[in-house]
Design an enzyme around this catalytic site. Structure first.
Site, PDB file in Angstrom:
ATOM      1  N   SER A 240      43.536  47.815  29.505  1.00 37.70           N
ATOM      2  CA  SER A 240      44.374  47.597  30.685  1.00 37.70           C
ATOM      3  C   SER A 240      43.558  47.898  31.933  1.00 37.70           C
ATOM      4  CB  SER A 240      45.608  48.505  30.634  1.00 37.70           C
ATOM      5  OG  SER A 240      45.216  49.866  30.711  1.00 37.70           O
ATOM      6  N   LYS A 241      44.202  47.790  33.079  1.00 37.66           N
ATOM      7  CA  LYS A 241      43.520  48.025  34.353  1.00 37.66           C
ATOM      8  C   LYS A 241      42.974  49.448  34.460  1.00 37.66           C
ATOM      9  CE  LYS A 241      45.979  44.557  37.102  1.00 37.66           C
ATOM     10  NZ  LYS A 241      46.873  44.330  38.251  1.00 37.66           N
TER      11      LYS A 241
END
Length: 465
Positions: A240-241
């Site tokens: 994910s980010k």
């Protein structure tokens, strides 16, 4: 059978590393079998799709060297064709109009939630006669999904995946405003594009079960599926980010080579024995769906750095010089007319130390440094009064020498021997004088690359006591 694969990103954000791997696997499989690789932009979400995201996706694919065949297909532009298939299913009695209002559907979901049963459409309009239609209420079109038995997806990666039809509801094909749903659009596009193999992330497995129902209802050929396990970060959690996920095009700006990135992405979930370094021609020759693992792959950026360093060392000095020159900090080309030749000459020493093009450019910065050179902190500590005195005395020993590494090394060694010094006592200040840093390629190669006049001038700048 001519093999056709496709990469079908949604332009609601950048092309991330997982999407890039999916594109690579589709590209490799098509190239392995002399097939066709297509690009389809699934831009039906008009609010979230953007031209910037489309440009980033295309830039990323082009940088990776994943060339696609034929024109790019834009899904939104084919909406009427998708709606046509929904109406065709309606005419075949494989779909039906549903007039249920949003309020009715919400009440239905609340009842199911309270009963602890799966929340899905209950088919209340499935078998009602056409005479029951509600005037002035635009209906949706829902598929008549099979209610008994199982839908089985025979998957090249996951094996046979079974879905009980009693948990797959009559999903919407065409919304009340006449726009098609993603589920319908994907099936129609894959069929019309002649896609034979659907290679994508395993988050689409449930979609495959629903899409299979449209395919069967239309009597179309079923593509071969290969659903790839998702990627995890170095901590084992879904990527994910927060793991620093970047758009694939940004890796170019970080100094990675496309061939290194292709090799790295290939090894995220696919293997060929113990081979780690796999060239693109080898990958095309060897790639198959059977060697894709079922377990999630874990991103390891240290491995990417090491791979990139390998490919930098294997690259030609000319290519690296061309790639490095734009990354050098601002300078006036008129002041450095021979820069490309100097970069090529310096590259053998520079590329042994670098893992990215950014590091390569940083190492080459001494070539465009203005006199007098600014010294970094470590270099300033080396440049003592004694070191400057040694440099002042060294200049006469260098002036008559042929400006080639062998002769320069001999001259410096003769100087230290004649003065009873250790080589490092002179070599380290000499490196600082030439580059402004405590580390660099071999100093005798640096002397040759800079040339006699520039080298002696830099030494003289630092020899002032």
């Amino acid at each position: 059978m001519k093999i056709v694969t496709r990469f079908a990103p949604s332009p609601t954000g950048f092309l991330h590393i997982g999407g890039a791997r999916t594109a690579l696997f589709n590209w490799l499989f098509a190239r392995r079998h002399n097939g066709t690789f297509r690009l389809r932009i699934e831009d039906t979400d008009r609010q979230r799709s953007s031209s910037d995201a489309i440009a980033a996706i295309i830039e990323g694919l082009e940088w990776l060297g994943l060339n696609w065949d034929a024109e790019t297909v834009y899904q939104f532009a084919r909406a009427e064709r998708h709606a046509e298939v929904a109406r065709q299913l309606l005419a075949m009695d494989r779909a039906y109009h549903c007039y249920a209002s949003p309020a009715e559907l919400e009440t239905m979901r609340e009842t199911q939630r309270a009963a602890g049963t799966p929340m899905r459409y209950d088919g209340r309009w499935r078998d009602r006669p056409a005479s029951d239609h509600r005037p002035n209420v635009p209906p949706v079109i829902r598929i008549k999904a099979p209610r008994a038995g199982d839908t089985i997806i025979s998957d090249k990666v996951q094996g046979d995946v079974r879905f009980s039809n009693d948990v797959l509801d009559d999903f919407i094909l065409l919304r009340s405003d006449g726009t098609p749903t993603y589920m319908l659009s994907v099936v129609v596009d894959d069929h019309d594009m002649g896609v034979t193999h659907v290679i994508r992330g395993d988050d689409h497995l449930t979609n495959a079960a629903r899409q299979r129902q449209i395919i069967d209802a239309m009597g179309w050929p079923v593509p071969i599926y290969a659903h790839l396990p998702l990627m995890h970060g170095e901590d084992g959690q879904k990527l994910s980010k927060r793991h620093g996920a970047l758009g694939i095009h940004e890796y170019k700006n970080l100094g990675y080579l496309p061939e290194a990135m292709r090799n790295y992405l290939l090894r995220l979930g696919w293997s060929h024995g113990d081979d780690e370094t796999i060239s693109t021609p080898q990958a095309i020759e060897w790639f198959n769906l059977e060697s894709i693992g079922r377990s999630p792959s874990r991103v390891d950026f240290k491995k990417l750095d090491n791979l990139n360093g390998h490919y930098i060392r294997q690259a030609s000095d000319e290519d690296l010089a061309n790639s490095t020159r734009p990354l050098l900090k601002a300078f006036d080309p008129k002041d450095f007319p021979n820069l490309r030749a100097q970069l090529i000459a310096a590259m053998p020493g520079l590329k042994e130390r670098a893992k990215t093009l950014v590091e390569l450019a940083d190492g080459a910065q001494f070539l465009v440094a203005k006199r007098p050179l600014a010294l970094d902190d470590k270099a300033q500590k080396i440049m003592t009064a004694e070191a400057r005195a040694h440099l002042k005395n060294l200049i006469p020993a260098l002036q008559p020498v042929d400006w080639v590494p062998e002769a320069l090394e001999a001259a410096v060694r003769n100087f230290v021997d004649a003065n009873g010094l250790k080589l490092g006592v002179v070599a380290q200040p000499l490196r600082v004088a030439l580059t402004g840093r405590s580390t660099s390629p071999g100093i005798f190669e640096v002397l040759q690359v800079l040339g006699k006049a520039e080298s002696l001038a830099r030494i003289a700048d630092q020899a002032v006591i």
